[in-house]
Design a protein around this motif. Structure first.
Motif, PDB file in Angstrom:
ATOM      1  N   VAL A 176     -21.190  10.219   6.615  1.00 46.76           N
ATOM      2  CA  VAL A 176     -21.408   8.909   7.217  1.00 46.76           C
ATOM      3  C   VAL A 176     -21.384   9.042   8.733  1.00 46.76           C
ATOM      4  CG1 VAL A 176     -20.345   7.699   5.281  1.00 46.76           C
ATOM      5  CG2 VAL A 176     -18.947   8.271   7.261  1.00 46.76           C
ATOM      6  N   GLU A 177     -22.031   8.105   9.389  1.00 46.68           N
ATOM      7  CA  GLU A 177     -21.950   8.020  10.843  1.00 46.68           C
ATOM      8  C   GLU A 177     -20.802   7.081  11.175  1.00 46.68           C
ATOM      9  OE1 GLU A 177     -24.532   6.604  14.728  1.00 46.68           O
ATOM     10  OE2 GLU A 177     -25.561   6.939  12.820  1.00 46.68           O
ATOM     11  N   GLN A 178     -19.632   7.669  11.443  1.00 47.21           N
ATOM     12  CA  GLN A 178     -18.450   6.851  11.665  1.00 47.21           C
ATOM     13  C   GLN A 178     -18.575   6.064  12.972  1.00 47.21           C
ATOM     14  OE1 GLN A 178     -16.001   6.344   9.381  1.00 47.21           O
ATOM     15  NE2 GLN A 178     -15.597   4.686  10.813  1.00 47.21           N
ATOM     16  N   GLY A 179     -18.341   4.766  12.876  1.00 48.40           N
ATOM     17  CA  GLY A 179     -18.471   3.892  14.032  1.00 48.40           C
ATOM     18  C   GLY A 179     -19.878   3.396  14.241  1.00 48.40           C
ATOM     19  N   GLY A 180     -20.822   3.951  13.497  1.00 48.77           N
ATOM     20  CA  GLY A 180     -22.216   3.545  13.600  1.00 48.77           C
ATOM     21  C   GLY A 180     -22.710   2.975  12.283  1.00 48.77           C
ATOM     22  N   TRP A 181     -23.971   2.627  12.254  1.00 55.03           N
ATOM     23  CA  TRP A 181     -24.563   2.014  11.067  1.00 55.03           C
ATOM     24  C   TRP A 181     -25.069   3.071  10.105  1.00 55.03           C
ATOM     25  CZ3 TRP A 181     -23.956  -2.979  10.011  1.00 55.03           C
ATOM     26  CH2 TRP A 181     -23.622  -3.835  11.061  1.00 55.03           C
ATOM     27  N   ASN A 182     -24.803   2.838   8.835  1.00 52.62           N
ATOM     28  CA  ASN A 182     -25.277   3.695   7.756  1.00 52.62           C
ATOM     29  C   ASN A 182     -26.213   2.891   6.861  1.00 52.62           C
ATOM     30  OD1 ASN A 182     -23.427   6.297   7.924  1.00 52.62           O
ATOM     31  ND2 ASN A 182     -22.143   4.522   8.358  1.00 52.62           N
ATOM     32  N   LYS A 183     -27.158   3.583   6.247  1.00 48.27           N
ATOM     33  CA  LYS A 183     -28.159   2.905   5.426  1.00 48.27           C
ATOM     34  C   LYS A 183     -27.944   3.213   3.944  1.00 48.27           C
ATOM     35  CE  LYS A 183     -31.712   2.795   9.023  1.00 48.27           C
ATOM     36  NZ  LYS A 183     -33.108   3.150   9.390  1.00 48.27           N
ATOM     37  N   THR A 184     -27.934   2.158   3.156  1.00 48.74           N
ATOM     38  CA  THR A 184     -27.791   2.276   1.700  1.00 48.74           C
ATOM     39  C   THR A 184     -29.052   1.769   1.014  1.00 48.74           C
ATOM     40  OG1 THR A 184     -25.380   2.176   1.518  1.00 48.74           O
ATOM     41  CG2 THR A 184     -26.634   1.195  -0.282  1.00 48.74           C
ATOM     42  N   ARG A 185     -29.440   2.479  -0.023  1.00 51.22           N
ATOM     43  CA  ARG A 185     -30.528   2.029  -0.882  1.00 51.22           C
ATOM     44  C   ARG A 185     -30.081   2.201  -2.325  1.00 51.22           C
ATOM     45  NH1 ARG A 185     -35.439   5.422  -2.461  1.00 51.22           N
ATOM     46  NH2 ARG A 185     -36.719   4.023  -3.704  1.00 51.22           N
ATOM     47  N   ILE A 186     -30.226   1.151  -3.101  1.00 43.66           N
ATOM     48  CA  ILE A 186     -29.891   1.175  -4.524  1.00 43.66           C
ATOM     49  C   ILE A 186     -31.109   0.717  -5.304  1.00 43.66           C
ATOM     50  CG2 ILE A 186     -28.447   0.181  -6.341  1.00 43.66           C
ATOM     51  CD1 ILE A 186     -26.244  -0.174  -4.247  1.00 43.66           C
ATOM     52  N   LYS A 187     -31.501   1.511  -6.266  1.00 52.25           N
ATOM     53  CA  LYS A 187     -32.626   1.146  -7.119  1.00 52.25           C
ATOM     54  C   LYS A 187     -32.167   1.138  -8.575  1.00 52.25           C
ATOM     55  CE  LYS A 187     -37.327   2.543  -8.432  1.00 52.25           C
ATOM     56  NZ  LYS A 187     -38.382   3.561  -8.245  1.00 52.25           N
ATOM     57  N   GLN A 188     -32.482   0.080  -9.288  1.00 57.09           N
ATOM     58  CA  GLN A 188     -32.197   0.019 -10.708  1.00 57.09           C
ATOM     59  C   GLN A 188     -33.444  -0.456 -11.451  1.00 57.09           C
ATOM     60  OE1 GLN A 188     -28.438  -1.231 -12.999  1.00 57.09           O
ATOM     61  NE2 GLN A 188     -29.616  -3.129 -12.936  1.00 57.09           N
ATOM     62  N   GLU A 189     -33.845   0.316 -12.428  1.00 58.60           N
ATOM     63  CA  GLU A 189     -35.011  -0.045 -13.221  1.00 58.60           C
ATOM     64  C   GLU A 189     -34.789   0.410 -14.659  1.00 58.60           C
ATOM     65  OE1 GLU A 189     -39.844  -0.176 -12.657  1.00 58.60           O
ATOM     66  OE2 GLU A 189     -38.699   1.385 -11.610  1.00 58.60           O
ATOM     67  N   ASN A 190     -34.829  -0.555 -15.567  1.00 59.92           N
ATOM     68  CA  ASN A 190     -34.607  -0.284 -16.991  1.00 59.92           C
ATOM     69  C   ASN A 190     -33.294   0.454 -17.231  1.00 59.92           C
ATOM     70  OD1 ASN A 190     -37.152  -1.441 -17.597  1.00 59.92           O
ATOM     71  ND2 ASN A 190     -38.169   0.509 -17.147  1.00 59.92           N
ATOM     72  N   GLY A 191     -32.277   0.055 -16.487  1.00 60.15           N
ATOM     73  CA  GLY A 191     -30.952   0.621 -16.668  1.00 60.15           C
ATOM     74  C   GLY A 191     -30.691   1.905 -15.909  1.00 60.15           C
ATOM     75  N   LYS A 192     -31.728   2.487 -15.325  1.00 63.09           N
ATOM     76  CA  LYS A 192     -31.562   3.739 -14.592  1.00 63.09           C
ATOM     77  C   LYS A 192     -31.367   3.445 -13.110  1.00 63.09           C
ATOM     78  CE  LYS A 192     -34.403   6.310 -17.879  1.00 63.09           C
ATOM     79  NZ  LYS A 192     -35.639   7.113 -18.067  1.00 63.09           N
ATOM     80  N   ILE A 193     -30.309   3.996 -12.539  1.00 62.61           N
ATOM     81  CA  ILE A 193     -30.005   3.718 -11.136  1.00 62.61           C
ATOM     82  C   ILE A 193     -30.184   4.963 -10.281  1.00 62.61           C
ATOM     83  CG2 ILE A 193     -28.437   1.809 -11.646  1.00 62.61           C
ATOM     84  CD1 ILE A 193     -26.866   4.947 -10.358  1.00 62.61           C
ATOM     85  N   GLU A 194     -30.515   4.715  -9.023  1.00 62.52           N
ATOM     86  CA  GLU A 194     -30.553   5.740  -7.996  1.00 62.52           C
ATOM     87  C   GLU A 194     -29.804   5.199  -6.782  1.00 62.52           C
ATOM     88  OE1 GLU A 194     -34.610   6.554  -7.110  1.00 62.52           O
ATOM     89  OE2 GLU A 194     -35.093   7.287  -9.124  1.00 62.52           O
ATOM     90  N   PHE A 195     -28.895   5.996  -6.244  1.00 59.11           N
ATOM     91  CA  PHE A 195     -28.161   5.641  -5.035  1.00 59.11           C
ATOM     92  C   PHE A 195     -28.613   6.570  -3.909  1.00 59.11           C
ATOM     93  CE2 PHE A 195     -24.006   4.030  -7.257  1.00 59.11           C
ATOM     94  CZ  PHE A 195     -24.703   2.952  -7.764  1.00 59.11           C
ATOM     95  N   TYR A 196     -28.800   5.987  -2.714  1.00 58.40           N
ATOM     96  CA  TYR A 196     -29.148   6.774  -1.539  1.00 58.40           C
ATOM     97  C   TYR A 196     -28.221   6.395  -0.389  1.00 58.40           C
ATOM     98  CZ  TYR A 196     -33.580   7.738  -3.931  1.00 58.40           C
ATOM     99  OH  TYR A 196     -34.541   8.129  -4.840  1.00 58.40           O
ATOM    100  N   LEU A 197     -27.850   7.381   0.418  1.00 55.08           N
ATOM    101  CA  LEU A 197     -27.072   7.147   1.632  1.00 55.08           C
ATOM    102  C   LEU A 197     -27.781   7.846   2.785  1.00 55.08           C
ATOM    103  CD1 LEU A 197     -24.594   6.254   3.271  1.00 55.08           C
ATOM    104  CD2 LEU A 197     -23.415   8.310   2.472  1.00 55.08           C
ATOM    105  N   ASN A 198     -28.139   7.066   3.793  1.00 51.56           N
ATOM    106  CA  ASN A 198     -28.846   7.591   4.963  1.00 51.56           C
ATOM    107  C   ASN A 198     -30.061   8.439   4.565  1.00 51.56           C
ATOM    108  OD1 ASN A 198     -27.011   6.313   6.667  1.00 51.56           O
ATOM    109  ND2 ASN A 198     -25.644   8.081   6.722  1.00 51.56           N
ATOM    110  N   GLY A 199     -30.791   7.942   3.560  1.00 48.48           N
ATOM    111  CA  GLY A 199     -32.026   8.573   3.135  1.00 48.48           C
ATOM    112  C   GLY A 199     -31.873   9.718   2.154  1.00 48.48           C
ATOM    113  N   VAL A 200     -30.632  10.039   1.773  1.00 48.61           N
ATOM    114  CA  VAL A 200     -30.367  11.171   0.880  1.00 48.61           C
ATOM    115  C   VAL A 200     -29.961  10.651  -0.499  1.00 48.61           C
ATOM    116  CG1 VAL A 200     -28.927  13.211   0.494  1.00 48.61           C
ATOM    117  CG2 VAL A 200     -29.656  12.610   2.820  1.00 48.61           C
ATOM    118  N   LEU A 201     -30.553  11.189  -1.556  1.00 47.18           N
ATOM    119  CA  LEU A 201     -30.206  10.814  -2.919  1.00 47.18           C
ATOM    120  C   LEU A 201     -28.795  11.293  -3.239  1.00 47.18           C
ATOM    121  CD1 LEU A 201     -31.100   9.702  -5.738  1.00 47.18           C
ATOM    122  CD2 LEU A 201     -31.882  12.028  -6.251  1.00 47.18           C
TER     123      LEU A 201
END
Length: 254
Positions: A176-201
Motif C-alpha cells: 500500500v501507499e501509506q499516507g497516500g491514496w490506494n486503488k481498489t477494484r472488485i469484480k463479481q460475476e456469477n459468483g466469481k470474484i476478483e480483487f485488485y489493489l493498485n492495479g494488481v490482482l
C-alpha cells in the motif's frame, strides 16, 4: 581541414539543440502530468464512463445512497469532508458502525480509492445481508481487506491489504501507499470474484462452489449461518476505530 572543423561544430550544435529540446519536452510532460494530478476532479464520471454504464456510489457531498448498518437514522461516525467519505474516530458521541449501501448488487464491477491511518484496519464487505438478527456486516459479507502499513497484521499473508480476509493470501504481492491514496477494484460475476489493489490482482474465488462452503466450515465464520451464503447483497465499508478516507466510489452492473 576547415570543412572538417565546420562539420564538427555543426554536429555539436545539432546534438546540443536536440538535447535541449528533449529537456524541454520532458519538462513540458512533467508539468502536464503534475497539473493533471493537482487539478484532478474527483467523485465525477467521465462521459465515456457514463456510456459504459458506470454510476457514482458517492457524490462527494452527501451520504446519499448509504446508511449505517441496521441503524439508518443514527448520527454516525461517517461524514463527508472536503469531498471525501471519512470515518470520524475522534468523536465518541457518534454512533460507530459500518456504512452500507441502500441497494443490493449481484453482478458488478466496483472501483474506489482509499487511504488509512498507519495502524488502521478497515475493509469492504460484499454480498452483505442486512438483517435484524445479524448484528454486523462482517457476519454475512466476505471482506476485501484494507490495512495500514504499520498495523501488526500487515505481514500476515491472509490479512494483507487486498486479500480475501482470512481465506486467501495476496495472489500477487503488492504494497500500500501509506499516507497516500490506494486503488481498489472488485469484480463479481456469477459468483466469481476478483480483487485488485493498485492495479494488481490479489484474490480470486468462486462463491458458488462447494469448495467455498467447505472453506467457511474450517474457519470461525462457520458460527455465522449467513456468512458467505449468497452471491448477491449490499456493499459495506468497515469502521474499526481508526480514520479511513474513501473517494471516487463507482459501480457498473454487469
Amino acid at each position: 581541414m576547415y570543412t572538417k572543423l565546420t562539420s564538427c561544430l555543426l554536429l555539436i550544435l545539432i546534438l546540443s539543440s536536440c538535447k535541449n529540446e528533449n529537456k524541454k519536452e520532458d519538462a513540458d510532460t512533467w508539468r502536464t502530468k503534475k497539473s493533471a494530478v493537482e487539478n484532478a476532479t474527483h467523485n465525477q464520471l467521465l462521459q465515456v464512463e457514463k456510456e459504459e454504464g458506470w454510476k457514482l456510489l458517492f457524490d462527494g457531498e452527501t451520504l446519499s445512497g448509504w446508511h449505517l448498518y441496521n441503524d439508518p437514522y443514527a448520527t454516525s461516525v461517517w461524514e463527508v469532508v472536503d469531498g471525501e467519505l471519512h470515518s470520524n474516530a475522534n468523536d465518541e458521541s457518534l454512533t460507530a458502525g459500518d456504512l452500507v449501501t441502500n441497494d443490493a448488487y449481484e453482478n458488478y464491477e466496483l472501483t474506489l480509492e482509499w487511504k488509512i491511518a498507519g495502524n488502521g484496519n478497515s475493509g469492504i464487505f460484499i454480498n452483505v445481508q442486512e438483517l435484524p438478527d445479524v448484528p454486523t456486516a462482517w457476519q454475512s459479507g466476505p471482506e476485501y481487506q484494507i490495512l495500514g502499513a504499520d498495523h501488526m497484521d500487515y505481514d500476515i499473508p491472509e490479512k494483507r491489504p487486498g486479500s480475501l480476509y482470512v481465506f486467501l493470501p495476496q495472489q500477487n504481492k503488492v504494497e500500500v501507499e501509506q499516507g497516500g491514496w490506494n486503488k481498489t477494484r472488485i469484480k463479481q460475476e456469477n459468483g466469481k470474484i476478483e480483487f485488485y489493489l493498485n492495479g494488481v490482482l490479489t484474490a480470486e474465488k468462486d462463491f458458488s462452489s462447494p469448495e467455498w462452503k467447505e472453506e467457511i466450515a474450517g474457519t470461525h465464520f462457520s458460527k455465522y449461518p449467513e456468512f458467505g451464503k449468497t452471491t448477491e447483497g449490499k456493499i459495506a465499508l468497515q469502521y474499526w476505530y481508526f480514520e479511513t478516507w474513501f473517494r471516487n466510489i463507482k459501480i457498473r452492473e454487469l
